[in-house]
Write an enzyme that holds these catalytic residues in place. Structure first.
Site, PDB file in Angstrom:
ATOM      1  N   HIS A   1      28.727  32.691 -37.204  1.00  0.00           N
ATOM      2  CA  HIS A   1      28.300  32.801 -35.797  1.00  0.00           C
ATOM      3  C   HIS A   1      26.987  32.064 -35.548  1.00  0.00           C
ATOM      4  CE1 HIS A   1      31.327  35.801 -34.477  1.00  0.00           C
ATOM      5  NE2 HIS A   1      31.280  36.213 -35.732  1.00  0.00           N
TER       6      HIS A   1
ATOM      7  N   ASP B   1      28.885  38.852 -40.507  1.00  0.00           N
ATOM      8  CA  ASP B   1      30.283  39.191 -40.224  1.00  0.00           C
ATOM      9  C   ASP B   1      31.105  37.920 -40.003  1.00  0.00           C
ATOM     10  OD1 ASP B   1      28.768  38.808 -37.798  1.00  0.00           O
ATOM     11  OD2 ASP B   1      30.541  39.475 -36.683  1.00  0.00           O
ATOM     12  N   GLU B   2      32.397  38.056 -40.182  1.00  0.00           N
ATOM     13  CA  GLU B   2      33.395  37.040 -39.845  1.00  0.00           C
ATOM     14  C   GLU B   2      33.055  35.641 -40.380  1.00  0.00           C
ATOM     15  OE1 GLU B   2      35.613  38.643 -35.883  1.00  0.00           O
ATOM     16  OE2 GLU B   2      33.725  37.593 -35.517  1.00  0.00           O
ATOM     17  N   VAL B   3      32.641  35.581 -41.631  1.00  0.00           N
ATOM     18  CA  VAL B   3      32.418  34.270 -42.248  1.00  0.00           C
ATOM     19  C   VAL B   3      33.764  33.572 -42.399  1.00  0.00           C
ATOM     20  CG1 VAL B   3      31.639  33.077 -44.325  1.00  0.00           C
ATOM     21  CG2 VAL B   3      30.323  35.012 -43.424  1.00  0.00           C
TER      22      VAL B   3
ATOM     23  N   ASP C   1      31.593  43.577 -43.079  1.00  0.00           N
ATOM     24  CA  ASP C   1      32.294  42.445 -43.693  1.00  0.00           C
ATOM     25  C   ASP C   1      31.644  41.993 -44.990  1.00  0.00           C
ATOM     26  OD1 ASP C   1      32.276  42.596 -40.795  1.00  0.00           O
ATOM     27  OD2 ASP C   1      33.583  40.843 -40.764  1.00  0.00           O
TER      28      ASP C   1
END
Length: 598
Positions: free
Chosen positions: A279, A347-349, A398
């Site tokens: 992000h 998060d959300e790599v 995550d």
């Protein structure tokens, strides 16, 4: 003489309750239903004793005095003195046949035993409140200023305007009432995303004021994301210069200090979040060399998506400059935000985004892994955050539970790490606390306030369906479908209220749950809809995190909460918070008639 149609129209527009009364023939009017004498405070206090069931007026010269005096209380005393003196709250269904007794309350005395306790994690917010009969003073006692502030809010909600001649037109409060109160959870918050869309400072301040009214105590400020970098940091000003939407959509250091001071005056911590290494597309304007897959289409045809949503870009763990810039960001952030917690995202790599970089591809070809890349990043940033800046590091779940990229527990020491849940409800909360970590619960299935508003990516042919969806097909447009919202359906206040964030945990595991946060991700929100997206659904979470969602009989009290939340929403609107209605006005005017079952 009959009222003219024009007069009735004006009456409906500006005084709907009065208009309803004016339309009913005088002879056929039924007497108003008797409303039991109840204490209307949100969130519901832990313990209330009110044997007299009578009221006493508040004096026009009402004042609040603290002993000892303390700077932390000055703003709160001024705010609540003004509010209690001037607010003329008229309940939707006011009690009837009540008694006014005693002498007017002239003084609310605050007694704080330890006024120098700083605002921070786990601070004592307990208080006791009493309005003795036949006394001109009421009392709030607390261990800390932060408990006194919670007591002030409770006292303000006890007051309402009866219009009775015996009260001299002044607000009245219950006489001979005793309240003993404290929160179940020490962490009760709202996450606001100011990166997808920008929120002016005045709207953030209004949100903080509403949080205080609901006894929430953590403003989790998700400041940056791939879409924008709106905060001006002195060591790296170009991140905002090139990463914000416009010069008018930036938060200066003066803005940040104003928000932090305002929040502290209401006993609210501000926890900043700079999301990284994922992000981070907004960093590329200033430092393109440290960002992989920046400014690319997020979902290329016949290839893995480069991001969870439009706007790509992740920090490159293999570029040494990444860490120089990241440390500058964290250092500046710690200087602006005094809270002991600092949220560093993680998060959300996205593996495909990292693989877009040739150096990363070479690292992977030589036997490296995506997990190792994340480990390198955390090992270079977390010790700086913890040891150099003296902060507890907060990450999204995550980092430990990620389905594609994660690290082992050796990278995340338990004593300096807090993990925030958002997937799989109670299951992931249990996995985190069972592993020995403290947890903040933000389960998307319950606490995501943006869910259920449909999809927002354009050029979506799924909406161009004119026929009814066939049996066996995943519902999309028809009733019961997602409408393009990944976390549909809409999270109603009852869904939020009924969530038990300790579900399935052992007693030992439950002790590691700090509390929860409702989250407003802002892909489809900005200041124009802020209040309605948050309130009163965030109020539902506020009560469950303060005093729980069960009565003394152990049963869920959502039926009782419906009546009280209608009233509290009505009062919030009068206080300038544009909270959404939860029912037609007819329902609170006809108690229990709108329940699904009796």
């Amino acid at each position: 003489m009959a009222a003219s149609p024009y007069f009735l129209l004006l009456l409906f527009l500006f005084h709907p309750l009065a208009a309803l009364a004016s339309l009913a023939p005088a002879r056929s009017q039924a007497p108003p239903p008797r409303v039991p004498q109840k204490v209307q405070v949100w969130p519901k206090p832990v313990s209330i004793s009110w044997p007299l069931a009578a009221y006493t007026p508040i004096s026009p010269s009402f004042s609040i005095r603290a002993s000892p005096s303390h700077p932390s209380l000055r703003h709160a005393i001024a705010h609540y003195t003004r509010l209690i003196r001037t607010e003329r709250h008229a309940p939707i269904m006011a009690p009837v046949n009540y008694t006014i007794v005693g002498v007017p309350i002239r003084l609310l005395a605050l007694s704080v035993s330890d006024p120098d306790v700083p605002l921070g994690p786990g601070v004592d917010e307990s208080y006791t409140l009493s309005v003795p009969p036949n006394s001109s003073s009421a009392d709030i006692s607390s261990a800390t200023p932060w408990g006194a502030i919670r007591g002030l809010e409770t006292f303000s909600q006890l007051a309402w305007s009866s219009g009775a001649a015996a009260a001299g037109g002044q607000p009245i409060v219950p006489s001979d009432i005793q309240i003993s109160d404290h929160p179940l959870f020490t962490h009760r918050g709202i996450l606001l995303d100011t990166a997808r869309n920008y929120y002016p400072v005045r709207d953030i301040l209004r949100t903080i004021r509403a949080m205080a009214a609901n006894k929430l105590n953590v403003f989790h400020w998700h400041i940056t994301d791939s879409q924008s970098f709106p905060i001006v940091l002195p060591s790296v000003p170009n991140l905002a210069n090139f990463g914000s939407y416009s010069p008018a959509m930036r938060y200066t250091d003066q803005d940040v200090r104003r928000i932090v001071r305002f929040a502290e005056a209401f006993g609210i911590r501000v926890i900043p979040e700079i999301d990284m290494p994922g992000h981070a597309g907004s960093w590329a304007g200033a430092y393109p060399e440290i960002v992989t897959c920046a400014n690319k289409f997020w979902a290329p045809t016949a290839k893995p998506a480069l991001a969870a949503e439009p706007c790509t870009g992740q920090l490159n763990p293999l570029n040494p400059k990444t860490y120089r810039v990241a440390q500058d960001v964290l250092r500046d952030l710690a200087a602006l935000f005094p809270d002991p917690y600092l949220h560093a995202g993680a998060d959300e790599v996205n593996t495909a985004c990292w693989e877009d970089d040739p150096v990363v591809r070479g690292f992977l070809a030589d036997g490296g892994s995506h997990d190792r890349l994340l480990e390198l990043f955390l090992n270079a940033t977390r010790p700086f955050l913890v040891h150099e800046l003296n902060r507890t590091s907060v990450y999204w779940e995550d980092v430990l539970l990620g389905p594609k990229v994660s690290v082992g527990q050796t990278v995340l020491p338990h004593d300096t790490t807090v993990l925030q849940t958002w997937n799989n409800g109670a299951e992931n909360t249990k996995r985190i606390v069972a592993a020995g970590y403290r947890a903040i619960v933000s389960s998307a299935s319950y606490y995501y306030l943006d869910c259920g508003h449909g999809g927002w990516v354009g050029n979506d042919s799924r909406y161009d369906v004119q026929e009814k969806e066939h049996d066996g097909m995943p519902l999309f447009n028809d009733p019961g479908g997602t409408g393009g919202s990944w976390c549909a359906p809409f999270k109603t206040w009852q869904r939020i209220y009924d969530y038990d964030i300790l579900h399935g945990l052992t007693e030992d595991e439950a002790r590691r749950v700090l509390g929860g946060e409702v989250a407003l991700w802002s892909e489809q929100s900005d200041a124009t809809v802020l209040d309605g997206r948050l309130w009163p659904r965030a109020s539902a979470a506020a009560e469950t995190l303060w005093s729980g969602n069960k009565g003394s009989n152990g049963r869920k009290r959502y039926a009782n909460a419906t009546v009280r939340l209608n009233e509290w929403r009505h009062r919030m609107v009068a206080r300038g918070i544009r909270a959404e209605p939860i029912q037609p006005l007819w329902c609170p005017m006809h108690p229990r008639m709108c329940h699904l079952s009796q």
